[in-house]
Structures are given as structure tokens and as C-alpha cells.
Design a protein around this motif. Structure first.
Motif, mmCIF file in Angstrom:
data_model
loop_
_atom_site.group_PDB
_atom_site.id
_atom_site.type_symbol
_atom_site.label_atom_id
_atom_site.label_comp_id
_atom_site.label_asym_id
_atom_site.label_seq_id
_atom_site.Cartn_x
_atom_site.Cartn_y
_atom_site.Cartn_z
ATOM 1 N N ALA A 299 32.595 46.089 44.090
ATOM 2 C CA ALA A 299 31.751 44.587 44.026
ATOM 3 C C ALA A 299 32.215 43.733 42.962
ATOM 4 C CB ALA A 299 30.275 45.027 43.731
ATOM 5 N N THR A 300 32.240 42.530 43.388
ATOM 6 C CA THR A 300 32.618 41.438 42.261
ATOM 7 C C THR A 300 31.349 40.558 42.048
ATOM 8 O OG1 THR A 300 33.249 40.070 44.054
ATOM 9 C CG2 THR A 300 35.264 41.332 43.018
ATOM 10 N N ALA A 301 30.267 40.797 42.621
ATOM 11 C CA ALA A 301 28.896 40.064 42.424
ATOM 12 C C ALA A 301 27.868 41.012 42.873
ATOM 13 C CB ALA A 301 28.946 38.832 43.260
ATOM 14 N N ALA A 302 26.678 40.495 42.406
ATOM 15 C CA ALA A 302 25.481 41.248 42.583
ATOM 16 C C ALA A 302 25.533 41.333 44.295
ATOM 17 C CB ALA A 302 24.056 40.744 42.300
ATOM 18 N N ILE A 303 25.146 42.263 44.944
ATOM 19 C CA ILE A 303 24.991 42.187 46.450
ATOM 20 C C ILE A 303 23.690 42.998 46.792
ATOM 21 C CG2 ILE A 303 26.022 43.028 48.549
ATOM 22 C CD1 ILE A 303 28.750 43.284 47.218
ATOM 23 N N PRO A 304 22.634 42.130 47.285
ATOM 24 C CA PRO A 304 21.399 42.680 47.647
ATOM 25 C C PRO A 304 21.579 43.545 48.872
ATOM 26 C CG PRO A 304 21.322 40.194 47.577
ATOM 27 C CD PRO A 304 22.725 40.572 47.492
ATOM 28 N N ALA A 305 20.507 44.385 49.058
ATOM 29 C CA ALA A 305 20.642 45.439 50.092
ATOM 30 C C ALA A 305 20.510 44.636 51.457
ATOM 31 C CB ALA A 305 19.132 46.289 50.016
ATOM 32 N N GLY A 306 21.304 45.141 52.282
ATOM 33 C CA GLY A 306 21.349 44.574 53.822
ATOM 34 C C GLY A 306 22.330 43.556 53.737
ATOM 35 N N GLN A 307 22.940 42.874 52.560
ATOM 36 C CA GLN A 307 23.894 41.957 52.874
ATOM 37 C C GLN A 307 25.177 42.610 53.312
ATOM 38 O OE1 GLN A 307 23.863 38.657 49.895
ATOM 39 N NE2 GLN A 307 26.059 38.962 49.356
ATOM 40 N N GLU A 308 26.188 41.778 53.777
ATOM 41 C CA GLU A 308 27.350 42.250 54.138
ATOM 42 C C GLU A 308 28.452 42.256 52.661
ATOM 43 O OE1 GLU A 308 30.699 41.826 57.658
ATOM 44 O OE2 GLU A 308 29.496 40.145 57.396
ATOM 45 N N VAL A 309 29.102 43.153 52.825
ATOM 46 C CA VAL A 309 30.301 43.333 51.866
ATOM 47 C C VAL A 309 31.606 42.956 52.385
ATOM 48 C CG1 VAL A 309 31.778 44.912 50.269
ATOM 49 C CG2 VAL A 309 29.221 45.460 50.759
ATOM 50 N N CYS A 310 31.917 41.704 51.768
ATOM 51 C CA CYS A 310 33.293 41.017 52.324
ATOM 52 C C CYS A 310 34.322 41.072 51.388
ATOM 53 C CB CYS A 310 32.856 39.545 52.934
ATOM 54 S SG CYS A 310 31.864 39.691 54.283
ATOM 55 N N ILE A 311 35.655 41.064 51.849
ATOM 56 C CA ILE A 311 36.631 40.774 50.822
ATOM 57 C C ILE A 311 37.485 39.715 51.319
ATOM 58 C CG2 ILE A 311 36.906 43.110 50.374
ATOM 59 C CD1 ILE A 311 39.146 43.344 52.667
ATOM 60 N N ASN A 312 38.401 39.171 50.503
ATOM 61 C CA ASN A 312 39.430 37.952 51.086
ATOM 62 C C ASN A 312 40.599 38.391 51.676
ATOM 63 O OD1 ASN A 312 41.174 35.926 50.882
ATOM 64 N ND2 ASN A 312 41.586 36.350 48.682
ATOM 65 N N TYR A 313 40.947 38.057 52.857
ATOM 66 C CA TYR A 313 42.227 38.433 53.679
ATOM 67 C C TYR A 313 43.286 37.583 53.197
ATOM 68 C CZ TYR A 313 39.478 40.789 57.379
ATOM 69 O OH TYR A 313 38.419 41.819 57.967
ATOM 70 N N LEU A 314 43.183 36.548 52.490
ATOM 71 C CA LEU A 314 44.397 35.543 52.334
ATOM 72 C C LEU A 314 45.182 35.692 50.882
ATOM 73 C CD1 LEU A 314 42.580 32.337 53.843
ATOM 74 C CD2 LEU A 314 44.265 34.088 54.980
ATOM 75 N N GLY A 315 44.618 36.490 49.845
ATOM 76 C CA GLY A 315 45.189 36.628 48.733
ATOM 77 C C GLY A 315 45.004 35.230 47.955
ATOM 78 N N ARG A 316 45.974 34.884 47.478
ATOM 79 C CA ARG A 316 45.948 33.690 46.538
ATOM 80 C C ARG A 316 45.760 32.446 47.601
ATOM 81 N NH1 ARG A 316 50.869 34.189 41.816
ATOM 82 N NH2 ARG A 316 49.911 36.198 40.880
ATOM 83 N N GLY A 317 46.031 32.568 48.798
ATOM 84 C CA GLY A 317 45.753 31.623 49.897
ATOM 85 C C GLY A 317 44.480 31.236 50.085
ATOM 86 N N VAL A 318 43.473 31.929 49.452
ATOM 87 C CA VAL A 318 42.281 31.557 49.684
ATOM 88 C C VAL A 318 41.931 30.364 48.645
ATOM 89 C CG1 VAL A 318 41.266 32.943 47.423
ATOM 90 C CG2 VAL A 318 39.630 32.783 49.332
ATOM 91 N N LEU A 319 42.628 29.956 47.703
ATOM 92 C CA LEU A 319 42.505 28.684 46.833
ATOM 93 C C LEU A 319 42.943 27.601 47.701
ATOM 94 C CD1 LEU A 319 44.270 30.460 43.579
ATOM 95 C CD2 LEU A 319 41.786 30.284 44.412
ATOM 96 N N GLN A 320 43.546 27.689 48.612
ATOM 97 C CA GLN A 320 43.885 26.378 49.617
ATOM 98 C C GLN A 320 42.826 25.711 50.060
ATOM 99 O OE1 GLN A 320 47.914 27.476 51.814
ATOM 100 N NE2 GLN A 320 46.318 28.875 52.294
ATOM 101 N N PRO A 321 42.866 24.487 50.598
ATOM 102 C CA PRO A 321 41.842 23.847 51.266
ATOM 103 C C PRO A 321 41.257 24.206 52.765
ATOM 104 C CG PRO A 321 43.584 22.215 50.374
ATOM 105 C CD PRO A 321 44.063 23.837 50.226
#
Length: 284
Positions: free
Chosen positions: A232-254
Motif C-alpha cells: 500500500a502507498t496510501a491509507a486504504i479504508p476497508a472496502g476500498q479497491e486496491v489499485c496499481i498503475n499500469y503505465l509506469g512513468r507514462g502515468v505522468l502524461q496528460p
């Protein structure tokens, strides 16, 4: 399969509306908390700085001598179903290490829940006797087949060849394109500490493939030798989905560039960040 005191679980399509299966927290999670460590279904290694091609992974998984455990076969079947559910067209795209899945003791529960689907999900935890296999890019098919067959003979669990899995090569290609993960280089310090090979890699990790994408993810993934680690990289409340980033550094794009890169996965990201950027774009 479940463990007491768990923090994440698999959810089926009707529970993660519009996103297919996913992984959700079952209790409040803290930043840095270990969620998952799982071995690969298959892995290929390459030269440092050069990620192996999809073809390399496809070839090692279909080569004569490649034998699959029931756990591997179950996850590959689940991935085929995911491709069918996604609606992604892969019809024109087809081409001709020992570890156990782990969770943080006392902290993580990973289980299947039935939310209206008639498909059973595989266990998130590999059997204690699980022994996977991996190889470098195919330069000597005969030697690779011999090594894979020898590994299968040394396992106490019955294994089946690819031809008996009920999956064709086109479906396997779709699995690889939509679910593989590669890194150009390992974490050098961690690799040296565990005396692992300093190589690039491309592989498939079954439970890891159930994580959905967000352009503002709340979890991070990385490989440690052949295992996939999720924290986990942030506080995640119970019931919330755990998500990752598929784009790598591409997530910094517009926004527009991110959405274009995500088209291969057959969905349009609607996370809070994308919604906010879309609103701002409409106002400009």
C-alpha cells in the motif's frame, strides 16, 4: 483460501462494477503495508536494460516440455475468462525458480467471494509444494525443453503439458499482452543481498493480474527476484479497491495520452484524477 486477520480479498465483476474482478481491502490499511507476494506462473529473463519480448514468454510457455501445475492452469484459465469479459479483440495478434505465494503473516487475507458469478476463482496462495519455472529468451529450444521437463520430473505435483490445458495459443497471446509485467532492471541492492541474477525480466503473476488500474493508485508493485510484491502507498479504508498503475512513468502524461495508452486493455480510466482533469479540460 483465507487467513485470519486479513486485509485484502478478491472481488468478482458484480462487486467491482464496470471494472471486472479486482482486489479490495477488508480492513483499514496503512501506507507501506505488505499486501501480496506471489511467485510467477512463468518468467523469462533477458539482458540488463532490455525487457524480453512477448514472443519470448509465449515461446517458453508453449515449447515442448513445458509442464503446468494445477495452480498455474487454474490461473491461466481465469485470465482467459478475463479476456472474454473485457471484450478486447486479440484475434489478429496471435504469434507463432522455486517459491511459494506469501502474504504478510497475520496481516493479509486473500480469498474468493461469490458476487453473482458462476466462475470459481483460483486460490490466491500457491500450494506449499509449488515450484515454478523460468528461462532466458529462447536461444536453444531443445535445451529449454529438456530443462523444463527435468523440473517437472522433480516435482511431487502432477503436471500437464500446454496442449492439455484447454487454452489455445491465440488465447495465451492475449493473456500475455494484457497481463504480463516486465522490468528492465531489478532493485540492485535487494538483488545483491539475495544473490539473485542481475537481469531484465518479463513474466505472468496470477493473483497480481487481478489488480485494476488507477492513474492515482493507492498501491505499488515491484519484483524481488522472481516474486511479485505489492504494498500500500496510501491509507486504504476497508472496502476500498486496491489499485496499481499500469503505465509506469507514462502515468505522468496528460489525460489524453494516458487514455490512448490504456486502450489496449479495453477500458477507459475513470479514476478521480481522470475525472478532475477531464473537467478542467472541458472548462478551458
Amino acid at each position: 483460501m483465507s487467513l485470519p486477520g486479513g486485509t485484502v480479498q478478491l472481488v468478482l465483476p458484480t462487486a467491482a462494477a464496470g471494472k471486472g474482478r479486482g482486489i479490495a481491502a477488508t480492513e483499514d490499511l496503512q501506507p507501506g503495508q505488505l499486501l501480496l507476494v506471489t511467485p510467477p506462473l512463468a518468467l523469462v529473463e533477458g539482458p540488463l536494460g532490455e525487457i524480453p519480448e512477448h514472443d519470448d514468454l509465449h515461446q517458453v510457455m508453449t515449447i515442448s516440455g513445458a509442464m503446468y501445475t494445477s495452480w498455474q492452469a487454474a490461473w491461466l484459465s481465469a485470465m482467459v475468462s478475463s479476456i472474454s469479459d473485457s471484450g478486447v479483440d486479440i484475434s489478429s495478434s496471435a504469434t507463432g525458480s522455486s517459491s511459494s505465494a506469501q502474504v504478510a503473516p497475520g496481516n493479509v487475507q486473500i480469498s474468493s467471494i461469490n458476487a453473482g458469478s458462476d466462475m470459481d476463482l483460483p486460490d490466491m496462495l500457491a500450494p506449499p509444494s509449488y515450484s515454478g519455472w523460468y528461462a532466458g529468451p529462447m536461444t536453444n529450444a531443445g535445451a529449454a525443453a529438456s530443462e523444463l521437463a527435468e523440473a517437472a520430473m522433480g516435482s511431487s505435483e502432477g503436471r500437464a503439458p500446454f496442449e492439455e490445458l484447454g487454452i489455445d495459443e491465440e488465447q495465451l497471446w492475449g493473456i500475455i499482452v494484457l497481463n504480463c509485467y516486465g522490468e528492465m532492471s531489478p532493485d540492485l541492492s535487494a538483488t545483491l543481498c539475495c544473490q539473485g541474477p542481475i537481469t531484465s525480466q518479463l513474466g505472468l503473476w496470477g493473483p497480481f493480474a487481478m489488480l485494476n488500474h488507477s492513474c492515482c493508485p493507492n498501491a505499488v508493485n515491484y519484483t524481488l527476484r522472481d516474486s511479485m510484491v505489492v504494498r500500500a502507498t496510501a491509507a486504504i479504508p476497508a472496502g476500498q479497491e486496491v489499485c496499481i498503475n499500469y503505465l509506469g512513468r507514462g502515468v505522468l502524461q496528460p489525460l489524453r495520452q494516458r487514455q490512448m495508452e490504456l486502450e489496449i486493455y479495453g477500458f477507459k480510466c475513470s479514476c478521480k484524477r481522470c475525472q478532475s482533469e477531464a473537467l478542467v479540460s472541458d472548462l478551458v
